[in-house]
Design a protein around this motif. Structure first.
Motif, PDB file in Angstrom:
ATOM      1  N   ALA A  23      -6.320  -5.948  39.313  1.00  0.00           N
ATOM      2  CA  ALA A  23      -5.054  -5.723  40.018  1.00  0.00           C
ATOM      3  C   ALA A  23      -5.385  -5.349  41.460  1.00  0.00           C
ATOM      4  CB  ALA A  23      -4.257  -4.605  39.346  1.00  0.00           C
ATOM      5  N   LEU A 192       0.924  -3.426  35.477  1.00  0.00           N
ATOM      6  CA  LEU A 192      -0.048  -3.414  36.568  1.00  0.00           C
ATOM      7  C   LEU A 192       0.640  -3.536  37.922  1.00  0.00           C
ATOM      8  CD1 LEU A 192      -2.865  -5.610  34.987  1.00  0.00           C
ATOM      9  CD2 LEU A 192      -2.909  -3.139  35.375  1.00  0.00           C
ATOM     10  N   ILE A 240      -2.476 -10.087  40.287  1.00  0.00           N
ATOM     11  CA  ILE A 240      -3.024  -9.732  38.968  1.00  0.00           C
ATOM     12  C   ILE A 240      -3.799 -10.937  38.452  1.00  0.00           C
ATOM     13  CG2 ILE A 240      -2.529  -8.883  36.658  1.00  0.00           C
ATOM     14  CD1 ILE A 240      -1.459  -7.036  38.837  1.00  0.00           C
TER      15      ILE A 240
END
Length: 276
Positions: A23, A192, A240
């Motif tokens: 991330a 995330l 991500i």
């Protein structure tokens, strides 16, 4: 400025686990021209965003290829920089394009030329059928690149895992998310993104401030958050990357749609299987 959190597990215990969970935030002036992530290169095998700034066209901050190569870079925070230094984004693009060099050898080559650049941290990785490798080099730290073992890491604008408050806060949040086995792939991505968009300030931070000598206090304070917000500069891209045990890649990028408008974002996702 940028921040990256990642979990590297080259031999996940189950088919539902991930070899990589990454991330990352890209922090940049809002009006710097760039291209959103898409496939490019020979046979359109590289997926990344691209810098379009004059003299820096073609550089990148984070990308992955269908052949299993991944590269990511952050700047090293310094009060004074050389305006004539070479563009650091090419260190990512060149690695992704080079089919013949492995991750460690590439960093060895970069280390020999590191004086040509302002401060940076560079991650190079290879996800192959038989072995996964992640390497790191920072040109303000050790002269030699290192191989990373399996684990959870954080990288901001100092050396790998330097305990800035923002890094420690974000890494704790990231760890709690990636350890939640109940999350679906989509749920993991959304959690995330929440990690990356935390605007809570972590100031004062003497460790960060000591490195930022020469940078204004208001800017240092703004940069103490995982998600940076100032009128003209801040977090403008979230990315991500997930690689599962079978080599399936999920790449999600969330971009600020309009220059400086923090209320308008666009999200694109890509899925493909590594060709290794």
């Amino acid at each position: 400025m940028c921040i990256i959190f990642f979990k590297f597990d080259p031999r996940p215990a189950s088919k539902n686990a991930y070899r990589l969970i990454l991330a990352a935030n890209r922090d940049e002036v809002y009006n710097r021209p760039s291209k959103a992530a898409d496939f490019w290169g020979t046979s359109s095998e590289i997926l990344s965003g691209l810098d379009l700034e004059c003299g820096r066209e073609g550089g990148s901050w984070l990308g992955i290829s269908k052949r299993g190569k991944l590269g990511a870079i952050t700047n090293y925070m310094e009060g004074r920089v050389n305006p004539d230094a070479q563009g650091r984004g090419f260190l990512v693009s060149n690695y992704l394009m080079d089919k013949d060099v492995d991750s460690y050898s590439y960093l060895k080559k970069v280390s020999a030329e590191s004086h040509l650049y302002n401060g940076f941290n560079l991650i190079t990785a290879e996800f192959k059928a038989k072995q996964d490798i992640v390497c790191y080099y920072g040109n303000r730290g050790s002269p030699e690149p290192i191989h990373l073992k399996s684990g959870i890491y954080g990288l901001s604008n100092s050396l790998l895992d330097t305990p800035w408050k923002k890094l420690l806060q974000g890494k704790r949040h990231f760890t709690s998310v990636v350890n939640d086995q109940s999350l679906s792939c989509d749920g993991l991505v959304q959690e995330l993104l929440t990690v990356l968009n935390n605007e809570e300030l972590n100031a004062p931070d003497p460790t960060q401030e000591s490195q930022g000598n020469g940078i204004s206090k208001p800017l240092l304070q703004a940069q103490s958050a995982v998600c940076v917000r100032t009128p003209n500069y801040g977090t403008r891209t979230n990315t991500i990357i997930l690689i599962d045990a079978e080599g399936n890649v999920t790449f999600t990028e969330r971009n600020m749609s309009n220059c400086g408008d923090t209320g308008k974002w666009s999200t694109n996702s890509f899925q493909f299987k590594l060709q290794v």
